[in-house]
Scaffold this active site. Structure first.
Site, PDB file in Angstrom:
ATOM      1  N   CYS A  78       0.804  -1.225   0.000  1.00 53.21           N
ATOM      2  CA  CYS A  78       0.000   0.000   0.000  1.00 53.21           C
ATOM      3  C   CYS A  78       0.834   1.271   0.000  1.00 53.21           C
ATOM      4  O   CYS A  78       0.292   2.366  -0.091  1.00 53.21           O
ATOM      5  CB  CYS A  78      -0.931   0.010   1.205  1.00 53.21           C
ATOM      6  SG  CYS A  78      -1.767  -1.556   1.415  1.00 53.21           S
ATOM      7  N   HIS A 136      -3.473   7.960   5.469  1.00 51.37           N
ATOM      8  CA  HIS A 136      -3.572   6.627   4.877  1.00 51.37           C
ATOM      9  C   HIS A 136      -5.030   6.165   5.023  1.00 51.37           C
ATOM     10  O   HIS A 136      -5.599   5.653   4.087  1.00 51.37           O
ATOM     11  CB  HIS A 136      -2.577   5.673   5.536  1.00 51.37           C
ATOM     12  CG  HIS A 136      -2.446   4.389   4.792  1.00 51.37           C
ATOM     13  ND1 HIS A 136      -2.135   4.336   3.452  1.00 51.37           N
ATOM     14  CD2 HIS A 136      -2.617   3.095   5.172  1.00 51.37           C
ATOM     15  CE1 HIS A 136      -2.105   3.070   3.058  1.00 51.37           C
ATOM     16  NE2 HIS A 136      -2.405   2.297   4.071  1.00 51.37           N
ATOM     17  N   GLU A 178      -2.957   5.483  13.192  1.00 50.95           N
ATOM     18  CA  GLU A 178      -2.561   6.684  12.451  1.00 50.95           C
ATOM     19  C   GLU A 178      -2.872   7.944  13.259  1.00 50.95           C
ATOM     20  O   GLU A 178      -2.055   8.858  13.336  1.00 50.95           O
ATOM     21  CB  GLU A 178      -3.269   6.726  11.092  1.00 50.95           C
ATOM     22  CG  GLU A 178      -2.795   7.888  10.222  1.00 50.95           C
ATOM     23  CD  GLU A 178      -3.232   7.774   8.765  1.00 50.95           C
ATOM     24  OE1 GLU A 178      -4.154   6.975   8.469  1.00 50.95           O
ATOM     25  OE2 GLU A 178      -2.653   8.501   7.929  1.00 50.95           O
ATOM     26  N   LYS A 216      -9.742   7.810   0.398  1.00 49.12           N
ATOM     27  CA  LYS A 216     -10.075   6.413   0.072  1.00 49.12           C
ATOM     28  C   LYS A 216     -11.574   6.164   0.205  1.00 49.12           C
ATOM     29  O   LYS A 216     -12.112   5.242  -0.396  1.00 49.12           O
ATOM     30  CB  LYS A 216      -9.328   5.452   0.994  1.00 49.12           C
ATOM     31  CG  LYS A 216      -7.852   5.316   0.670  1.00 49.12           C
ATOM     32  CD  LYS A 216      -7.186   4.232   1.502  1.00 49.12           C
ATOM     33  CE  LYS A 216      -5.711   4.087   1.179  1.00 49.12           C
ATOM     34  NZ  LYS A 216      -4.875   5.205   1.709  1.00 49.12           N
ATOM     35  N   HIS A 271      -9.310   2.026  -1.997  1.00 50.49           N
ATOM     36  CA  HIS A 271      -7.895   1.809  -1.724  1.00 50.49           C
ATOM     37  C   HIS A 271      -7.254   1.198  -2.976  1.00 50.49           C
ATOM     38  O   HIS A 271      -7.503   0.045  -3.295  1.00 50.49           O
ATOM     39  CB  HIS A 271      -7.749   0.878  -0.523  1.00 50.49           C
ATOM     40  CG  HIS A 271      -6.351   0.799   0.021  1.00 50.49           C
ATOM     41  ND1 HIS A 271      -5.240   1.102  -0.745  1.00 50.49           N
ATOM     42  CD2 HIS A 271      -5.878   0.463   1.246  1.00 50.49           C
ATOM     43  CE1 HIS A 271      -4.153   0.939   0.001  1.00 50.49           C
ATOM     44  NE2 HIS A 271      -4.507   0.556   1.203  1.00 50.49           N
ATOM     45  N   PHE A 290       1.233  -2.882   4.528  1.00 44.08           N
ATOM     46  CA  PHE A 290       1.455  -4.213   5.096  1.00 44.08           C
ATOM     47  C   PHE A 290       2.944  -4.509   4.968  1.00 44.08           C
ATOM     48  O   PHE A 290       3.577  -4.160   3.972  1.00 44.08           O
ATOM     49  CB  PHE A 290       0.681  -5.264   4.301  1.00 44.08           C
ATOM     50  CG  PHE A 290      -0.743  -5.458   4.763  1.00 44.08           C
ATOM     51  CD1 PHE A 290      -1.244  -4.786   5.863  1.00 44.08           C
ATOM     52  CD2 PHE A 290      -1.570  -6.343   4.091  1.00 44.08           C
ATOM     53  CE1 PHE A 290      -2.554  -4.984   6.281  1.00 44.08           C
ATOM     54  CE2 PHE A 290      -2.877  -6.543   4.510  1.00 44.08           C
ATOM     55  CZ  PHE A 290      -3.369  -5.866   5.608  1.00 44.08           C
TER      56      PHE A 290
END
Lengths: 88, 402
Positions: free
Chosen positions: B162, B294, B305, B326, B331, B390
């Site tokens: 990501c 994010h 976050e 997003k 995403h 990830f």
């Protein structure tokens, strides 16, 4: 000889938690068995595969999923219900 | 060290097939998320996504190109073409020799893989199209951009899940800043909305069945999108000399690795990347007006976050605007940071902050101004764009007004 749902669930949880079945107290919450979020997702997958069921489990908020994971016993009961629904 | 500016931008994603339409959607708070349409979707439990709609590849490419271009390459090519057109840049021999391309993508030609595995495993065919390998390879998009415009400098793809496109754009920034190249095309592209792609994600049980609601207490996971965005990064004096319109300046970049867990995010790693970007840009926390988060809409990301933002910004965290776009474009995994940079540039250029849509209920663990549901007018001088992947890989860009 048929193995009960209960014994198979205990087996799977023990395997995921890297414990002996005899070390598992069914009243224990899963996180106390050392299952982290990834371990939990893997256990749910193993249960689905073993019993051919769909478990409504969302890893975002495990505690708010309709699948009760508050203890080992709760998981056994939930799986039994899903298995009964599948065979009904 | 050279200054680095953005002089061109292009995109195709679920919100639109170009920058203007995409920004219109962001301003209006319109979501591109809807029912997924592809083969075998009925065998999935997750059936929503942000798909690029009304897209006809043959409107953009000839038959020969379509034989070579996976959907992610098509998206990257369309975005690159728009970016180059909007920048008005022309490459003479000397400039073309140093100009390069860095494109982030996580899955590469995943649709090509899915289709061909289906052919050999499900349909039992013993033969596949001869160009399967050059279609599916991760660097296909970067290479085709390089070939189409004759760009012979540094050219490669970056795959950090990501965070891929933020890592890609950060590296392109560093190449221009160091003087290694005067012009870089940078961004990201992704297309994994197919049966195999979504089936794999279902397994993680972090996907929402209805909508992406970042920072909202009732959120239930992420929603996938697809598309691409590509930018022209140019050395400042070069851009000025040719009278180019400067959209924004890239001020800093930082990467960090959590070195802890393969899927769970880390507050410390995220904070390290944000404070690193501030340091690299020589900015103080109070200089930042907006963060494109994010913001995946998973409990783990959103809480971590917000905590990391509060660690880095302290008392200033409450004055910041933070949004996750997003919620609208989904995403895009390896392409997401690139599409999100469009929102950052809009904030700097137009003073419009794209909203977090689908927001319904405050979460005490996310007590920040997330610009809920409606875009807001605000003048900001500097912004951050966050990406946390990830694998614990974090990449944060800092941009300033031109």
């Amino acid at each position: 000889m048929t193995v009960s749902v209960r014994d198979r669930v205990l087996d799977i949880i023990a395997q995921q938690a890297v414990l002996e079945v005899s070390d598992i107290d069914p009243e224990m919450p899963l996180q106390d068995l050392g299952l982290d979020s990834l371990g939990l997702v893997e256990a749910v997958f193993a249960l689905e595969e073993a019993f051919d069921i769909e478990i409504p489990f969302n890893a975002n908020e495990p505690e708010n999923s309709s699948f009760d994971i508050s203890s080992v016993n709760a998981v056994i009961k939930a799986v039994e219900t899903l298995v009964a629904a599948r065979t009904a | 060290m050279k200054r680095v500016v953005i002089t061109g931008q292009g995109t195709i994603n679920a919100l639109g097939h170009d920058v203007a339409t995409t920004l219109d959607a962001m301003r209006a708070g319109r979501s591109g998320i809807g029912p997924l349409e592809f083969r075998d979707v009925e065998r999935l439990s997750i059936r929503v996504g942000a798909q690029v709609r009304d897209y006809r590849p043959e409107d953009h490419f000839n038959r020969q190109q379509l034989g070579l271009y996976d959907r992610f390459t098509q998206f990257a090519m369309i975005a690159a073409r728009q970016a180059l057109t909007s920048s008005g840049i022309a490459f003479d021999e000397e400039l073309a020799r140093e100009a390069g391309v860095v494109i982030g993508t996580a899955g590469g030609g995943l649709l090509t893989q899915d289709e061909n595995y289906r052919a050999v495993y499900e349909a039992g065919k013993n033969r596949v199209h001869p160009l399967v390998v050059p279609r599916l390879m991760n660097n296909a998009a970067a290479s085709h951009i390089s070939m189409s415009w004759g760009l012979q400098g540094p050219c490669y793809s970056v795959a950090t899940a990501c965070a891929s496109s933020n890592h890609a754009m950060g590296q392109a920034f560093q190449l221009v800043r160091s003087g290694a190249s005067r012009v870089m095309l940078a961004g990201g592209a992704e297309s994994m909305l197919c049966f195999g792609g979504i089936k794999a994600w279902e397994g993680l049980r972090v996907m929402s069945k209805d909508a992406c609601r970042p920072f909202s207490a009732d959120r239930n996971g992420m929603v996938q999108g697809e598309g691409a965005a590509v930018f022209v990064f140019e050395e400042y004096e070069h851009a000025r000399a040719r009278g180019a319109e400067i959209l924004a300046e890239i001020l800093g970049f930082s990467m960090s690795s959590d070195a802890s867990d393969i899927v769970m995010p880390s507050r410390k790693g995220a904070a390290a990347a944000m404070s690193g970007a501030l340091r690299d840009a020589r900015l103080a926390p109070e200089d930042i007006g907006y963060i494109n988060a994010h913001g995946t809409g998973t409990a783990a990301n959103d809480r971590t976050e917000c905590a990391a933002i509060m660690d880095v910004f302290g008392d200033n965290a409450g004055k910041l605007m933070i949004s996750s776009t997003k919620s609208m474009h989904g995403h895009l995994i390896g392409g997401t940071g690139a599409v999100e940079l469009l929102a950052c540039i809009m904030a700097l250029r137009e003073g419009v902050i794209a909203p977090t849509v689908g927001y319904r209920e405050a979460d005490p663990d996310c007590p920040l101004d997330v610009v809920p549901n409606a875009a807001r007018e605000a003048r900001v001088n500097a912004v951050l764009s966050n990406a946390f992947a990830f694998g614990g890989l974090n990449a944060v860009l800092a941009l300033g007004r031109s």
